[in-house]
Design a protein around this motif. Structure first.
Motif, PDB file in Angstrom:
ATOM      1  N   LEU A   1       1.051  -1.228   0.155  1.00  0.00           N
ATOM      2  CA  LEU A   1      -0.249  -0.049  -0.098  1.00  0.00           C
ATOM      3  C   LEU A   1       0.849   1.355  -0.091  1.00  0.00           C
ATOM      4  CD1 LEU A   1      -2.733  -0.774   2.658  1.00  0.00           C
ATOM      5  CD2 LEU A   1      -2.719  -1.268   0.204  1.00  0.00           C
ATOM      6  N   HIS A   2       2.027   1.232   0.559  1.00  0.00           N
ATOM      7  CA  HIS A   2       2.858   2.228   0.508  1.00  0.00           C
ATOM      8  C   HIS A   2       3.922   2.204  -0.668  1.00  0.00           C
ATOM      9  CE1 HIS A   2       1.973   3.719   4.653  1.00  0.00           C
ATOM     10  NE2 HIS A   2       1.966   2.058   5.054  1.00  0.00           N
ATOM     11  N   GLY A   3       3.737   1.484  -1.604  1.00  0.00           N
ATOM     12  CA  GLY A   3       4.371   1.254  -2.728  1.00  0.00           C
ATOM     13  C   GLY A   3       5.578   0.591  -2.673  1.00  0.00           C
ATOM     14  N   ILE A   4       5.431  -0.460  -1.677  1.00  0.00           N
ATOM     15  CA  ILE A   4       6.860  -1.343  -1.640  1.00  0.00           C
ATOM     16  C   ILE A   4       6.416  -2.515  -1.599  1.00  0.00           C
ATOM     17  CG2 ILE A   4       8.873  -1.818  -0.053  1.00  0.00           C
ATOM     18  CD1 ILE A   4       7.893   0.688   1.525  1.00  0.00           C
ATOM     19  N   PRO A   5       6.612  -3.198  -2.922  1.00  0.00           N
ATOM     20  CA  PRO A   5       6.145  -4.644  -2.980  1.00  0.00           C
ATOM     21  C   PRO A   5       7.229  -5.503  -2.129  1.00  0.00           C
ATOM     22  CG  PRO A   5       7.048  -4.116  -4.802  1.00  0.00           C
ATOM     23  CD  PRO A   5       7.001  -2.561  -4.044  1.00  0.00           C
ATOM     24  N   ILE A   6       6.960  -6.852  -1.700  1.00  0.00           N
ATOM     25  CA  ILE A   6       7.702  -7.428  -1.009  1.00  0.00           C
ATOM     26  C   ILE A   6       8.678  -8.145  -1.845  1.00  0.00           C
ATOM     27  CG2 ILE A   6       7.836  -9.497   0.685  1.00  0.00           C
ATOM     28  CD1 ILE A   6       6.132  -7.425   1.831  1.00  0.00           C
TER      29      ILE A   6
ATOM     30  N   GLN B   1      -5.388  -0.830  -3.426  1.00  0.00           N
ATOM     31  CA  GLN B   1      -5.969  -1.358  -2.423  1.00  0.00           C
ATOM     32  C   GLN B   1      -5.988  -2.759  -2.056  1.00  0.00           C
ATOM     33  OE1 GLN B   1      -7.218  -0.244   0.194  1.00  0.00           O
ATOM     34  NE2 GLN B   1      -7.371   1.938  -0.029  1.00  0.00           N
ATOM     35  N   ASN B   2      -5.682  -3.297  -1.021  1.00  0.00           N
ATOM     36  CA  ASN B   2      -5.477  -4.671  -0.717  1.00  0.00           C
ATOM     37  C   ASN B   2      -6.837  -5.391  -0.989  1.00  0.00           C
ATOM     38  OD1 ASN B   2      -4.622  -7.352   0.109  1.00  0.00           O
ATOM     39  ND2 ASN B   2      -4.814  -6.736   1.917  1.00  0.00           N
TER      40      ASN B   2
ATOM     41  N   PHE C   1      -2.229  -8.955  -2.832  1.00  0.00           N
ATOM     42  CA  PHE C   1      -0.818  -8.484  -2.722  1.00  0.00           C
ATOM     43  C   PHE C   1       0.082 -10.049  -2.115  1.00  0.00           C
ATOM     44  CE2 PHE C   1      -2.294  -4.176  -1.717  1.00  0.00           C
ATOM     45  CZ  PHE C   1      -1.743  -3.628  -3.056  1.00  0.00           C
ATOM     46  N   THR C   2      -0.988 -11.164  -2.200  1.00  0.00           N
ATOM     47  CA  THR C   2      -0.077 -12.344  -1.588  1.00  0.00           C
ATOM     48  C   THR C   2       0.869 -12.527  -2.783  1.00  0.00           C
ATOM     49  OG1 THR C   2      -2.258 -13.108  -1.074  1.00  0.00           O
ATOM     50  CG2 THR C   2      -0.676 -14.743  -0.988  1.00  0.00           C
ATOM     51  N   ILE C   3       2.037 -12.844  -2.028  1.00  0.00           N
ATOM     52  CA  ILE C   3       3.236 -13.177  -2.698  1.00  0.00           C
ATOM     53  C   ILE C   3       3.270 -14.203  -3.981  1.00  0.00           C
ATOM     54  CG2 ILE C   3       5.866 -13.855  -2.745  1.00  0.00           C
ATOM     55  CD1 ILE C   3       5.153 -12.482   0.327  1.00  0.00           C
TER      56      ILE C   3
END
Lengths: 292, 438
Positions: B219-224, B312-313, B393-395
């Protein structure tokens, strides 16, 4: 058996109520009450929630213990939502076998281990006991496969069979048999009793407290077993109460009042059984001597 | 005397029951399992001609609330397909993994399984599921693209998305007013400003930092991890900055430790007015009404908080078909059938959730509710507005569960044990990369 706690009462009457004794008892009782309230408050809280109407908050500050709009509707709704009588019947059936089978097998196995001389007795006993060290999670999948191979999937037998032998029960009953003096047995042999009669007429009645204890323990574990019946019984009409009541937990919103009511319904038989058998339970806990 | 006969009676009765049980169950017991799910599959296949086919459908915690709806869909499907029977089973959420794993080991998985995204990726990674990019190619474009991805483990998508929930914001109007706010916060930054004042004036917490960093950071623009699921992308200056900020907030006492450690339940704290706002799926709002009706009265809802990235998630429930199914095509057809526009819309109307199909989301149902008094209805309106922004957003990797856990554990460690965010993120990157290589 006689009256319970007969020894205690006269002792209380005889001794003078000195100040020291009152304070001592007061302190003891205070801690006992504290301990008891720790265990009973969650239970009372559950009863309270199960009786709360829709307007009563479950979480509020300060907590509301006595429901303002108390109602039995939650129980009625549980009754209407899930087929309680069916689940109850299944639970009772499973429990009857889940208690009686391990009791019978434990008694039959413990007797030779305690009383008969044969080669490898000690080794056999240790082998049985060592199975208690394996967590049930480890054996779950192999057990599932065995039940599947035996074509017992979806049958009550599939639920009961794995629990029909209890190393724990064998261990406790062997201890109980060992505590019985040899002389009693010897005198029975002189009177012409055979092995079966000794077992059935003399030893078993003497370990009744232990049987009662095991009965309670097996009952509680069988009545509350959840995962195994869920895995084995595919058909909903065969589910026991524990599995069936899980349906009250919705995906989106869980009605806490209904869950509490369901929990109460499932608890009542456990409490009833405990009260019925508690005397032998206490007896077993304090049975260090044998009354001739 | 009485004692002896008592034991005798009990034992005798037990033996009698035992004998009855043995004789009764061997004859009667088999009757119950004929054609039941527990039967080995080869038996099931033999008695079936091409016309008569049975598939088994397993859902998570939908019975008995949605019995009518699910049975309705099944009836419709059976009516359309001559000779097809759908057997429906429902399992509790907490048990579904165990149930699927054990039935997989004995080779009798249901044909259509309802799974959450994390577990789905695990199963897909084991190679147990049908690739839906191929099997359901004809309907693929009906679904929201970001949502269709949910079954992706880097080399194809292994499920058809079913129902979705995006978030709304539930907030306690009374608490906000006490702190002097008339409107709810709309961004994370604003929310922290609110939190500080609310905590000072009322003692309640504002922002909820739950152990779900793996869905919060994007959400903060940081993908895992990178989009193709090959390397960690978590170790960036932005991430260090975010973690440093969150750690500051924690040190100020603005983060509820119980929630951070997953020991406290947010709805319960919200119901006790210890938390002032809560971002979650609107279908969960009513939980508060169940726990504390008065608090729900004083609540209102708003669009979910947004971060730097305008996304959004979405939490997604999926339908997967195991490769070992006897009737893969039929199972895929059924999964597509129950997730088609018509049936998803009907489900949304019953369950306050969102559809994964574009057409259903355009229905009038989702454009209403903006003025509703019920926060859950209103929240659902906001949540539906965000479907376009919604992403799963699940990896995209079979070890998604382990990766999510290691991210959360590291984060908790930084906050609670006063760790160094920079160092922690560098270590985390290494750990994630090794999990991706497995």
């Amino acid at each position: 058996m006689g009256q319970p706690s007969t020894e205690v009462k006269p002792y209380l009457k005889k001794e003078k109520w000195s100040k020291r004794k009152i304070t001592r008892l007061g302190v003891i009782y205070f801690f006992l009450l504290l301990l008891a309230s720790f265990t009973i408050i969650p239970f009372l809280w559950t009863i309270s929630i199960s009786l709360k109407g829709d307007g009563d908050p479950i979480f509020s500050m300060p907590p509301q213990f006595i429901p303002e709009h108390w109602t039995l509707n939650n129980f009625i709704e549980v009754w209407n939502t899930v087929p309680i009588p069916t689940y109850l019947r299944n639970s009772v059936l499973l429990t009857i076998f889940g208690v009686s089978l391990p009791l019978i097998t434990s008694a039959l196995a413990a007797f030779p281990l305690a009383r008969m001389k044969f080669k490898g007795r000690q080794f056999l006993f240790i082998l049985i006991i060592s199975t208690m060290m394996i967590p049930s999670e480890v054996t779950m999948i192999p057990m599932y496969l065995v039940i599947n191979e035996l074509n017992l999937m979806g049958t009550f037998a599939g639920v009961i069979v794995p629990g029909a032998l209890s190393p724990f029960g064998i261990f406790l009953l062997r201890q109980a048999f060992l505590n019985i003096p040899k002389e009693i047995e010897e005198s029975a042999i002189i009177d012409g009793a055979n092995v079966w009669q000794i077992f059935w007429r003399i030893l078993l009645p003497m370990v009744k407290p232990m049987l009662g204890t095991l009965c309670i323990l097996f009952f509680i574990s069988e009545w509350n077993s959840f995962l195994w019946p869920l895995l084995i019984l595919q058909d909903e009409s065969m589910h026991p109460l524990t599995v069936g009541l899980y349906k009250l937990q919705g995906t989106f919103v869980t009605n806490t009042r209904l869950i509490a009511a369901g929990a109460m319904i499932a608890l009542i038989p456990v409490i009833a059984v405990f009260i019925a058998l508690q005397r032998s339970f206490i007896d077993a806990a304090f049975s260090s001597s044998i009354k001739g | 005397m009485t004692r002896k006969s008592n034991v005798q009676n009990i034992m005798g009765f037990a033996l009698l029951m035992f004998i009855m049980f043995l004789t009764g169950c061997s004859s009667g017991g088999s009757g119950t399992s004929d054609g039941a799910a527990g039967e080995p599959t080869e038996d099931a296949a033999q008695g079936e001609t091409q016309e008569e086919r049975t598939i088994e459908f397993m859902t998570i915690s939908l019975s008995p609330t949605f019995d009518e709806y699910i049975n309705g869909v099944i009836d419709a499907f059976e009516a359309e397909n001559e000779g097809v029977t759908v057997e429906w089973k429902d399992a509790p959420y907490d048990q579904i993994e165990q149930l699927v794993m054990t039935s997989a080991s004995s080779g009798d998985l249901p044909d259509v399984i309802n799974l959450n995204t994390l577990f789905l990726k695990k199963l897909a990674g084991l190679g147990a599921l049908v690739n839906m990019d191929e099997a359901a190619a004809d309907v693929k474009d009906d679904y929201f693209e970001g949502i269709w991805q949910s079954g992706d483990i880097g080399d194809g998508n292994f499920a058809i998305p079913w129902y979705v929930s995006t978030s709304g914001l539930l907030y306690n109007e009374k608490l906000l007013q006490e702190a002097g706010f008339d409107t709810p916060p709309s961004t994370f930054e604003e929310a922290w400003e609110y939190s500080e004042v609310i905590y000072e004036k009322t003692g309640a917490y504002g922002m909820v930092i739950a152990p779900n960093l793996h869905t919060q950071m994007p959400l903060h623009g940081i993908p895992i991890v990178s989009e193709d699921g090959t390397e960690a992308t978590i170790n960036t200056p932005e991430a260090v900055e975010l973690w440093t900020t969150l750690k500051e907030k924690y040190d100020q006492g603005l983060v509820h430790k119980g929630i951070l450690l997953d020991q406290a339940k947010v709805p319960e704290l919200y119901a006790q007015e210890k938390v002032a706002f809560w971002t979650t799926g609107p279908q969960l709002f009513r939980q508060v009404n169940d726990l504390a009706p008065e608090v729900y009265e004083n609540s209102n809802s708003a669009p979910a908080l947004v971060g730097e990235a305008e996304v959004q998630n979405a939490s997604i429930m999926n339908l997967a078909v195991p490769k070992q199914s006897e009737h893969v095509d039929l199972a895929v057809d059924f999964a597509a059938f129950i997730t088609n526009s018509e049936h998803q819309l009907a489900f949304s109307e019953e369950a306050n959730i969102l559809p994964s199909v574009k057409e259903a989301a355009e229905a009038e149902h989702f454009t209403q509710g903006e003025d509703s008094d019920d926060p859950a209805v209103k929240g659902n309106f906001f949540a539906a507005q965000q479907l376009e922004l919604a992403q799963d957003f699940t990896i995209p990797h079979e070890n998604a569960g382990e990766i999510a856990e290691v991210v959360n554990k590291t984060f908790q460690g930084v906050l609670i044990n006063d760790g160094d965010p920079k160092q922690a993120l560098a270590d985390l990157e290494t750990q994630i990369n090794s999990l991706l290589q497995e």
